[in-house]
Motif scaffolding. Structure first.
Motif, PDB file in Angstrom:
ATOM      1  N   GLN A 173      41.868  34.203  36.888  1.00  8.94           N
ATOM      2  CA  GLN A 173      42.210  35.298  35.978  1.00  8.94           C
ATOM      3  C   GLN A 173      41.028  35.644  35.076  1.00  8.94           C
ATOM      4  OE1 GLN A 173      45.628  33.405  34.223  1.00  8.94           O
ATOM      5  NE2 GLN A 173      47.074  34.473  35.550  1.00  8.94           N
ATOM      6  N   ALA A 174      40.331  34.606  34.583  1.00  7.25           N
ATOM      7  CA  ALA A 174      39.185  34.836  33.707  1.00  7.25           C
ATOM      8  C   ALA A 174      38.055  35.551  34.455  1.00  7.25           C
ATOM      9  CB  ALA A 174      38.689  33.510  33.132  1.00  7.25           C
ATOM     10  N   LEU A 175      37.793  35.134  35.687  1.00  9.29           N
ATOM     11  CA  LEU A 175      36.752  35.765  36.491  1.00  9.29           C
ATOM     12  C   LEU A 175      37.130  37.210  36.830  1.00  9.29           C
ATOM     13  CD1 LEU A 175      35.900  32.830  38.936  1.00  9.29           C
ATOM     14  CD2 LEU A 175      34.435  33.729  37.106  1.00  9.29           C
ATOM     15  N   ASP A 176      38.396  37.410  37.140  1.00 10.50           N
ATOM     16  CA  ASP A 176      38.864  38.751  37.477  1.00 10.50           C
ATOM     17  C   ASP A 176      38.633  39.709  36.311  1.00 10.50           C
ATOM     18  OD1 ASP A 176      40.982  39.818  39.831  1.00 10.50           O
ATOM     19  OD2 ASP A 176      40.946  41.000  37.988  1.00 10.50           O
ATOM     20  N   GLY A 177      38.952  39.236  35.096  1.00 12.01           N
ATOM     21  CA  GLY A 177      38.757  40.072  33.920  1.00 12.01           C
ATOM     22  C   GLY A 177      37.295  40.300  33.599  1.00 12.01           C
ATOM     23  N   ALA A 178      36.496  39.226  33.701  1.00 12.11           N
ATOM     24  CA  ALA A 178      35.071  39.323  33.364  1.00 12.11           C
ATOM     25  C   ALA A 178      34.320  40.235  34.329  1.00 12.11           C
ATOM     26  CB  ALA A 178      34.445  37.931  33.364  1.00 12.11           C
ATOM     27  N   LEU A 179      34.790  40.299  35.571  1.00  8.72           N
ATOM     28  CA  LEU A 179      34.110  41.104  36.590  1.00  8.72           C
ATOM     29  C   LEU A 179      34.800  42.439  36.859  1.00  8.72           C
ATOM     30  CD1 LEU A 179      33.345  38.191  39.081  1.00  8.72           C
ATOM     31  CD2 LEU A 179      31.680  39.432  37.668  1.00  8.72           C
ATOM     32  N   ALA A 180      35.851  42.723  36.059  1.00  4.71           N
ATOM     33  CA  ALA A 180      36.605  43.970  36.235  1.00  4.71           C
ATOM     34  C   ALA A 180      37.021  44.149  37.696  1.00  4.71           C
ATOM     35  CB  ALA A 180      35.775  45.164  35.767  1.00  4.71           C
ATOM     36  N   ALA A 181      37.579  43.075  38.261  1.00  9.47           N
ATOM     37  CA  ALA A 181      37.922  43.078  39.686  1.00  9.47           C
ATOM     38  C   ALA A 181      39.258  43.739  39.990  1.00  9.47           C
ATOM     39  CB  ALA A 181      37.923  41.643  40.213  1.00  9.47           C
ATOM     40  N   ASP A 182      39.960  44.203  38.957  1.00 10.36           N
ATOM     41  CA  ASP A 182      41.215  44.931  39.140  1.00 10.36           C
ATOM     42  C   ASP A 182      42.251  44.137  39.948  1.00 10.36           C
ATOM     43  OD1 ASP A 182      42.926  47.100  38.779  1.00 10.36           O
ATOM     44  OD2 ASP A 182      42.293  48.067  40.632  1.00 10.36           O
TER      45      ASP A 182
ATOM     46  N   ARG B 120      29.291  38.595  44.877  1.00  8.35           N
ATOM     47  CA  ARG B 120      28.944  40.001  45.059  1.00  8.35           C
ATOM     48  C   ARG B 120      29.354  40.846  43.854  1.00  8.35           C
ATOM     49  NH1 ARG B 120      30.257  41.012  51.529  1.00  8.35           N
ATOM     50  NH2 ARG B 120      28.463  39.809  52.313  1.00  8.35           N
ATOM     51  N   LEU B 121      30.499  40.541  43.273  1.00  6.12           N
ATOM     52  CA  LEU B 121      30.929  41.266  42.073  1.00  6.12           C
ATOM     53  C   LEU B 121      29.997  40.963  40.903  1.00  6.12           C
ATOM     54  CD1 LEU B 121      34.794  40.769  42.357  1.00  6.12           C
ATOM     55  CD2 LEU B 121      33.599  42.971  42.384  1.00  6.12           C
ATOM     56  N   ARG B 122      29.583  39.694  40.810  1.00  6.15           N
ATOM     57  CA  ARG B 122      28.663  39.295  39.732  1.00  6.15           C
ATOM     58  C   ARG B 122      27.327  40.023  39.868  1.00  6.15           C
ATOM     59  NH1 ARG B 122      24.599  35.894  39.801  1.00  6.15           N
ATOM     60  NH2 ARG B 122      25.217  34.840  41.740  1.00  6.15           N
ATOM     61  N   GLU B 123      26.792  40.040  41.077  1.00  2.00           N
ATOM     62  CA  GLU B 123      25.506  40.697  41.300  1.00  2.00           C
ATOM     63  C   GLU B 123      25.601  42.204  41.086  1.00  2.00           C
ATOM     64  OE1 GLU B 123      24.481  39.441  45.221  1.00  2.00           O
ATOM     65  OE2 GLU B 123      23.628  37.524  44.556  1.00  2.00           O
ATOM     66  N   ALA B 124      26.736  42.785  41.479  1.00  2.00           N
ATOM     67  CA  ALA B 124      26.924  44.226  41.270  1.00  2.00           C
ATOM     68  C   ALA B 124      26.985  44.563  39.787  1.00  2.00           C
ATOM     69  CB  ALA B 124      28.193  44.699  41.967  1.00  2.00           C
ATOM     70  N   ALA B 125      27.487  43.609  38.993  1.00  2.00           N
ATOM     71  CA  ALA B 125      27.576  43.807  37.541  1.00  2.00           C
ATOM     72  C   ALA B 125      26.270  43.462  36.842  1.00  2.00           C
ATOM     73  CB  ALA B 125      28.715  42.968  36.969  1.00  2.00           C
ATOM     74  N   GLY B 126      25.279  42.946  37.593  1.00  2.00           N
ATOM     75  CA  GLY B 126      23.991  42.587  37.013  1.00  2.00           C
ATOM     76  C   GLY B 126      24.044  41.360  36.128  1.00  2.00           C
ATOM     77  N   LEU B 127      24.940  40.428  36.463  1.00  2.00           N
ATOM     78  CA  LEU B 127      25.113  39.222  35.646  1.00  2.00           C
ATOM     79  C   LEU B 127      24.520  38.004  36.340  1.00  2.00           C
ATOM     80  CD1 LEU B 127      28.861  39.691  34.595  1.00  2.00           C
ATOM     81  CD2 LEU B 127      26.842  40.176  33.195  1.00  2.00           C
ATOM     82  N   THR B 128      23.971  37.099  35.557  1.00  2.00           N
ATOM     83  CA  THR B 128      23.568  35.797  36.079  1.00  2.00           C
ATOM     84  C   THR B 128      24.792  34.890  36.077  1.00  2.00           C
ATOM     85  OG1 THR B 128      23.012  34.895  33.908  1.00  2.00           O
ATOM     86  CG2 THR B 128      21.266  36.093  35.084  1.00  2.00           C
ATOM     87  N   GLN B 129      24.690  33.747  36.744  1.00  2.00           N
ATOM     88  CA  GLN B 129      25.800  32.793  36.731  1.00  2.00           C
ATOM     89  C   GLN B 129      26.080  32.317  35.305  1.00  2.00           C
ATOM     90  OE1 GLN B 129      24.676  29.765  39.581  1.00  2.00           O
ATOM     91  NE2 GLN B 129      25.576  30.894  41.296  1.00  2.00           N
ATOM     92  N   SER B 130      25.026  32.123  34.517  1.00  2.00           N
ATOM     93  CA  SER B 130      25.192  31.685  33.134  1.00  2.00           C
ATOM     94  C   SER B 130      25.924  32.740  32.312  1.00  2.00           C
ATOM     95  CB  SER B 130      23.832  31.386  32.507  1.00  2.00           C
ATOM     96  OG  SER B 130      23.982  30.972  31.162  1.00  2.00           O
ATOM     97  N   GLU B 131      25.574  34.009  32.501  1.00  2.00           N
ATOM     98  CA  GLU B 131      26.223  35.086  31.746  1.00  2.00           C
ATOM     99  C   GLU B 131      27.688  35.227  32.138  1.00  2.00           C
ATOM    100  OE1 GLU B 131      22.333  38.000  31.046  1.00  2.00           O
ATOM    101  OE2 GLU B 131      23.523  38.146  32.896  1.00  2.00           O
ATOM    102  N   LEU B 132      27.961  35.111  33.436  1.00  2.00           N
ATOM    103  CA  LEU B 132      29.353  35.180  33.879  1.00  2.00           C
ATOM    104  C   LEU B 132      30.140  33.990  33.345  1.00  2.00           C
ATOM    105  CD1 LEU B 132      31.669  36.368  35.471  1.00  2.00           C
ATOM    106  CD2 LEU B 132      30.780  35.246  37.527  1.00  2.00           C
ATOM    107  N   GLY B 133      29.504  32.809  33.348  1.00  2.00           N
ATOM    108  CA  GLY B 133      30.169  31.625  32.820  1.00  2.00           C
ATOM    109  C   GLY B 133      30.600  31.816  31.375  1.00  2.00           C
TER     110      GLY B 133
ATOM    111  N   LEU C  27      35.582  32.909  51.151  1.00  2.00           N
ATOM    112  CA  LEU C  27      35.715  34.346  50.942  1.00  2.00           C
ATOM    113  C   LEU C  27      35.830  34.651  49.452  1.00  2.00           C
ATOM    114  CD1 LEU C  27      36.137  37.224  52.011  1.00  2.00           C
ATOM    115  CD2 LEU C  27      38.584  36.688  52.206  1.00  2.00           C
ATOM    116  N   PHE C  28      36.608  33.851  48.742  1.00  2.00           N
ATOM    117  CA  PHE C  28      36.765  34.017  47.295  1.00  2.00           C
ATOM    118  C   PHE C  28      35.403  33.881  46.603  1.00  2.00           C
ATOM    119  CE2 PHE C  28      37.549  32.628  42.979  1.00  2.00           C
ATOM    120  CZ  PHE C  28      38.678  33.341  42.588  1.00  2.00           C
TER     121      PHE C  28
END
Length: 314
Positions: free
Chosen positions: A61-70, A21-34, A14-15
């Motif tokens: 925490q890093a993913l939460d911030g990068a994806l603005a997951a609140d 889904r958050l990454r795709e909604a933000a229009g980011l590739t896995q490399s960009e999110l990394g 689930l995580f």
């Protein structure tokens, strides 16, 4: 999608799905999110597909911030890591995280909430339910993550009784033990944490061979959890919990007062484990042989300086 991870299979799945889904909604590739999360695209792929070790709290925490997951991913993270522990401990961990007060008796090792990273790694590495090095890292991250609660404003009142055996068993060696005992002394500076030591001289008692923890919930109710080695059992019936509470009170009465307990911990830290830094007899013998072969080594032969003998001139 045919290759989409089934979120009902595990909390980790689930995580991973939420991250994707958050990454795709933000229009980011896995490399960009990394790059945004200060990790590699391969690690992002592992998290999304649950093919590698579970994410650490720092990564969540890093993913939460990068994806603005609140806070969504950070809030989900503890549930991900509960899956790294045996079934019989998960419910208790969930209850313990809500506790407003915790009473513990530790028969063999320092309780997880007060363990240093090196000490925790040594303890977790010998678990019978441990399946892989990756799982060890997951359990270690989860244990250290739980300790963060002690630093929060709503941290629980923590009363810990340590059997003297906990202090004397050299888990990880002298250096690890010195750091661990120093950690206990610093933890005791917190007015919400009380430490006592149950000395060998207290003799037999009703909790021989197992550890005990009694968390108090926000509504005042209590549960009891006992553990012996690699197995644990949770008790929720009030009458059973009451019996364990009486057992704990008796242990507390047998233990040294808090001030004397801290003196004992400090004494073991500065004495037992500092003394173990002294080289063994064979090591001292080898050292002496090396010194005797060096210039001036003759001075060591009789334990005091001896002038060189001069032969008489012919």
């Amino acid at each position: 999608m045919a290759n989409e991870v089934d979120p009902s299979s595990s909390i980790a799945a689930l995580f991973g799905l939420r991250v994707r889904r958050l990454r795709e909604a933000a229009g980011l590739t896995q490399s960009e999110l990394g790059k945004r999360a200060h990790t590699h695209s391969t690690r992002i792929n592992q998290v999304e597909r649950t093919t590698g070790s579970k994410p650490t709290l720092k990564l969540a925490q890093a993913l939460d911030g990068a994806l603005a997951a609140d806070g969504l991913l950070v809030d989900l993270w503890p549930y991900v890591h509960r899956e790294t522990f045996p079934d019989w401990s998960r419910k208790f961990m969930a209850l313990s995280e809500r506790a407003v007060a915790i009473r513990q008796y530790a028969a063999a090792v320092v309780p997880g909430l007060l363990q240093t990273e090196d000490y925790a790694r040594e303890v977790l590495s010998v678990g019978l339910t441990l399946k892989s090095p990756e799982q060890l890292e997951e359990r270690l991250a989860a244990r250290l993550g739980r300790q963060a609660r002690l630093t929060k404003p709503d941290a629980p009142e923590l009363w810990v009784i340590l059997d003297e055996a906990v202090l004397m068993r050299p888990i990880g060696g002298p250096a690890v033990m010195r750091d661990q005992l120093a950690r206990l002394l610093s933890a005791a500076d917190d007015p919400r944490i009380t430490l006592q030591v149950l000395p060998y001289s207290s003799g037999a008692h009703s909790a021989l061979g197992w550890s005990l923890e009694i968390p108090t919930m926000p509504d005042g109710s209590e549960v009891a959890y006992i553990e012996n080695g690699h197995r644990g059992q949770l008790f929720e019936e009030p009458e059973e919990v009451k019996e364990f509470a009486v057992t704990y009170d008796r242990l507390r009465a047998l233990a040294l007062p808090p001030i004397m307990s801290l003196d004992m911990i400090r004494s073991v830290m500065e004495g037992t484990y500092l003394a173990e830094r002294i080289p063994s007899r064979s090591e001292r013998r080898r050292l002496a042989q090396v010194q005797l072969q060096q210039p001036g080594g003759w001075q060591l032969r009789r334990g005091r300086p001896q002038p060189p003998r001069h032969r008489p001139r012919p």
